[in-house]
Design an enzyme around this catalytic site. Structure first.
Site, mmCIF file in Angstrom:
data_model
loop_
_atom_site.group_PDB
_atom_site.id
_atom_site.type_symbol
_atom_site.label_atom_id
_atom_site.label_comp_id
_atom_site.label_asym_id
_atom_site.label_seq_id
_atom_site.Cartn_x
_atom_site.Cartn_y
_atom_site.Cartn_z
ATOM 1 C CB CYS A 1 12.657 8.858 9.160
ATOM 2 S SG CYS A 1 13.257 7.673 7.979
ATOM 3 C CD GLU B 1 9.933 12.681 11.956
ATOM 4 O OE1 GLU B 1 8.801 12.196 12.112
ATOM 5 O OE2 GLU B 1 10.883 12.055 11.458
ATOM 6 N N GLY C 1 6.503 5.210 8.484
ATOM 7 C CA GLY C 1 5.703 6.427 8.541
ATOM 8 C C GLY C 1 5.835 7.077 9.895
ATOM 9 C CB SER C 2 3.690 9.539 11.576
ATOM 10 O OG SER C 2 2.461 8.862 11.552
ATOM 11 C CD GLU D 1 -0.196 9.515 17.609
ATOM 12 O OE1 GLU D 1 0.805 9.898 18.247
ATOM 13 O OE2 GLU D 1 -1.129 8.849 18.119
ATOM 14 C CD GLU E 1 12.828 0.692 10.001
ATOM 15 O OE1 GLU E 1 13.317 1.644 10.651
ATOM 16 O OE2 GLU E 1 13.288 -0.465 10.049
ATOM 17 C CE LYS F 1 -1.749 2.941 2.701
ATOM 18 N NZ LYS F 1 -1.785 4.098 1.789
HETATM 19 P P1 NDP Z 1 1.581 8.540 8.021
HETATM 20 O O1 NDP Z 1 2.239 7.792 9.078
HETATM 21 O O2 NDP Z 1 0.163 8.973 8.195
HETATM 22 O O3 NDP Z 1 1.650 7.758 6.622
HETATM 23 C C1 NDP Z 1 2.498 6.684 6.311
HETATM 24 C C2 NDP Z 1 1.719 5.567 5.623
HETATM 25 O O4 NDP Z 1 0.761 5.026 6.537
HETATM 26 C C3 NDP Z 1 0.900 6.025 4.415
HETATM 27 O O5 NDP Z 1 0.873 4.992 3.449
HETATM 28 C C4 NDP Z 1 -0.474 6.228 5.021
HETATM 29 O O6 NDP Z 1 -1.505 6.138 4.069
HETATM 30 C C5 NDP Z 1 -0.536 5.065 5.982
HETATM 31 N N1 NDP Z 1 -1.520 5.215 7.043
HETATM 32 C C6 NDP Z 1 -2.085 6.351 7.525
HETATM 33 N N2 NDP Z 1 -2.983 6.068 8.500
HETATM 34 C C7 NDP Z 1 -2.987 4.715 8.650
HETATM 35 C C8 NDP Z 1 -3.690 3.825 9.499
HETATM 36 N N3 NDP Z 1 -4.570 4.254 10.400
HETATM 37 N N4 NDP Z 1 -3.459 2.502 9.380
HETATM 38 C C9 NDP Z 1 -2.554 2.039 8.496
HETATM 39 N N5 NDP Z 1 -1.871 2.843 7.652
HETATM 40 C C10 NDP Z 1 -2.069 4.168 7.733
HETATM 41 O O7 NDP Z 1 2.449 9.805 7.748
HETATM 42 P P2 NDP Z 1 1.945 11.195 7.126
HETATM 43 O O8 NDP Z 1 1.907 11.015 5.690
HETATM 44 O O9 NDP Z 1 0.673 11.693 7.727
HETATM 45 O O10 NDP Z 1 3.076 12.142 7.620
HETATM 46 C C11 NDP Z 1 2.956 12.757 8.914
HETATM 47 C C12 NDP Z 1 4.262 12.802 9.623
HETATM 48 O O11 NDP Z 1 4.777 11.506 9.777
HETATM 49 C C13 NDP Z 1 5.350 13.532 8.882
HETATM 50 O O12 NDP Z 1 5.224 14.891 9.031
HETATM 51 C C14 NDP Z 1 6.553 12.934 9.531
HETATM 52 O O13 NDP Z 1 6.781 13.555 10.759
HETATM 53 C C15 NDP Z 1 6.172 11.505 9.749
HETATM 54 N N6 NDP Z 1 6.606 10.600 8.666
HETATM 55 C C16 NDP Z 1 7.711 9.851 8.873
HETATM 56 C C17 NDP Z 1 8.170 9.040 7.859
HETATM 57 C C18 NDP Z 1 9.391 8.224 8.010
HETATM 58 O O14 NDP Z 1 10.093 7.999 7.046
HETATM 59 N N7 NDP Z 1 9.672 7.712 9.196
HETATM 60 C C19 NDP Z 1 7.523 8.970 6.555
HETATM 61 C C20 NDP Z 1 6.322 9.759 6.455
HETATM 62 C C21 NDP Z 1 5.906 10.539 7.491
HETATM 63 P P3 NDP Z 1 -2.109 7.453 3.322
HETATM 64 O O15 NDP Z 1 -1.079 8.523 3.408
HETATM 65 O O16 NDP Z 1 -2.348 6.963 1.964
HETATM 66 O O17 NDP Z 1 -3.356 7.802 4.042
#
Ligand code: NDP
Length: 453
Positions: free
Chosen positions: A262, A355, A206-207, A209, A228, A153
């Site tokens: 990150c 971050e 991703g985040s 959170e 990660e 995804k």
């Molecule tokens: P997210 O953590 O929301 O997104 C990362 C991935 O997770 C995307 O594919 C997203 O899908 C998916 N996702 C979102 N919500 C859910 C859920 N409830 N269950 C399962 N998967 C989910 O990051 P954001 O794009 O909102 O970015 C926000 C912050 O996160 C950034 O500002 C940064 O601080 C951090 N971040 C860190 C990253 C890293 O490399 N460690 C990478 C990206 C973000 P979709 O976006 O399609 O809804």
């Protein structure tokens, strides 16, 4: 329903693609589940050949994929080429793995004991928008090499290269159902992968959170997870360092990918007696960062991913913020934000704690080695970091004391295909890349064979 994919440098829609929902995820999981028995049974050498063919096919399309990634993620074309190159390298590296998934024989009484590394089954991969295809490849390489099938995804903001990859993989000879892409919202499609009983593991970047929510959801089924997550990495510069080299390298270690990394070294810790000299050199280096059109070969930094994200980043630089240096950024459409240096910053200020994920760096003073360690570790995160010094013993002491998964000395690099990558503390669980990633896509099975006598 469709996803309107926006180009961050122009704020225009560059493509519309179908938007997947929970039903499409279920169908993809069913395809992956059906494909699993045959894929795990492919002879190791043949699985290697298929992964090498996939790497070759991506390499043939490298320029197209790089342009697509550069436009969709807003990253400089040179960086995008490097990332697609790393995708190729990652598949080549893990093409060597199927024949090297070795077990142990363990001396025991009354028989023979041996271990096997079994694939998990269907693995769900959830990837972010900052390094779309390359982060997918870090997960796909070991997952496929170990005999798993996958549902990938991509982030809704950057799905285009993943959709292309699904096509390329089929053409390269990956059997149908082994690699399935579902482009749709995380709260629906990602969530469904976490909840789906036929998904054995979720690997997420991703985040922090969202990572917490995934860990909670996975707990219900004791589902395997690799996470990660975020970072707030320290770039520690001692007074005895080569200050020219440290200051010259610092900007791109935090403004690379417009800070949406990150591993961004977003806290520069500088020994107090070298502070003025370092900031002067850093300021000069920041002025030289070329921000502009991602497709211009000279560009070093592109726009942020979205207007909403730009607002988040800007909230860390209020009117009274201690801005000591600011680079330039284009006017007009696109989600631009200039490279920005804040100094001096207290390690407990919001900009030093959270971050930012944008081109904003905090410069923080420290007194001695103990203070440097304390400040570097005073964070919930522990992903990456650097130490700059000419004292080798001090560098090694620091390397052991800083609580991060990856650290570089007199350099700001974090990621290599052949070495493990991942976080301490709330930066994540598990390791990607290198030989270690395979541990997270296999289960160890122990078999005891009674031989009698
Ligand atoms: P997210 O953590 O929301 O997104 C990362 C991935 O997770 C995307 O594919 C997203 O899908 C998916 N996702 C979102 N919500 C859910 C859920 N409830 N269950 C399962 N998967 C989910 O990051 P954001 O794009 O909102 O970015 C926000 C912050 O996160 C950034 O500002 C940064 O601080 C951090 N971040 C860190 C990253 C890293 O490399 N460690 C990478 C990206 C973000 P979709 O976006 O399609 O809804």
């Amino acid at each position: 329903m469709t996803i309107a994919v926006v180009e961050p440098a122009t704020a225009e829609v560059m493509a519309e693609i179908p938007r997947a929902g929970a039903e499409e995820v279920d169908a993809a999981v069913a395809r992956a589940r059906a494909a699993f028995p045959a894929w795990r049974a492919v002879d190791p050498a043949d699985r290697s050949v298929i992964l090498r063919r996939l790497a070759d096919a991506i390499e043939t399309r490298l320029e197209d994929l790089a342009v697509l990634e550069a436009r969709n993620a807003g990253k400089p074309i040179g960086d995008a080429r490097g990332e697609i190159g790393m995708v190729v390298e990652t598949f080549r590296y893990y093409a060597g793995a199927p024949e090297r998934l070795l077990g142990d024989t363990i001396p025991v009484a009354g028989g023979i004991d041996m271990t096997f590394r079994e694939p998990l089954g269907v693995v769900g991969l959830i990837v972010p928008w900052n390094f779309p295809l390359v982060i997918a490849a870090w997960k796909l390489g070991p997952a496929l090499a170990a005999g798993n099938t996958v549902v990938l995804k991509p982030a809704e903001l950057t799905p285009l290269t993943a959709v292309e990859l699904e096509r390329i993989a089929l053409e390269a000879g990956l059997p149908e159902g082994v690699l399935n892409v579902v482009a749709g919202p995380g709260s629906v499609c990602g969530q469904r992968l976490v909840e789906h009983p036929d998904v054995a593991k979720v690997a997420f970047t991703g985040s922090t959170e969202v990572g917490r929510g995934i860990a909670r959801g996975a707990a219900d089924q004791i589902k395997r997870v690799t996470l990660e997550l975020g970072g707030k990495s320290a770039n520690v510069v001692f007074a005895d360092a080569d200050l020219d080299a440290a200051a010259a390298a610092a900007p791109m270690s935090v403004f690379g990918n417009a800070g949406q990394d990150c591993c961004a070294r977003s806290r520069i810790l500088v020994q107090r007696e070298a502070m003025d000299e370092f900031v002067e050199r850093l300021t000069a280096a920041v002025a030289g960062v070329r921000v502009g059109d991602p497709l211009d070969e000279a560009t070093q930094m592109g726009p942020l991913i979205s207007a909403a994200h730009r607002e988040d980043v800007a909230s860390f630089v209020p009117e009274d913020a201690p801005v000591v240096a600011r680079g330039s950024a284009p006017d007009g459409p696109g989600f631009w934000y200039p490279p920005t240096v804040l100094a001096p910053v207290d390690n407990h200020d919001r900009a030093a704690v959270e971050e930012i994920f944008g081109p904003v760096v905090c410069v923080i003073a420290f007194t001695d080695e103990a203070d440097a360690v304390a400040k570097a570790n005073d964070t919930i995160y522990g992903l990456s970091g650097s130490v700059w010094t000419r004292d080798g013993a001090k560098a090694l002491r620091m390397a052991r004391a800083v609580e991060t998964g990856v650290l570089s000395v007199n350099s700001n690099t974090s990621v290599r295909v052949s070495t493990p990558f991942g976080g301490f503390k709330q930066s994540g669980v598990g390791r990607e890349l290198g030989p270690h990633a395979l541990d997270h896509y296999t289960e160890v099975k122990n078999v005891y064979f009674a031989t009698g006598g």
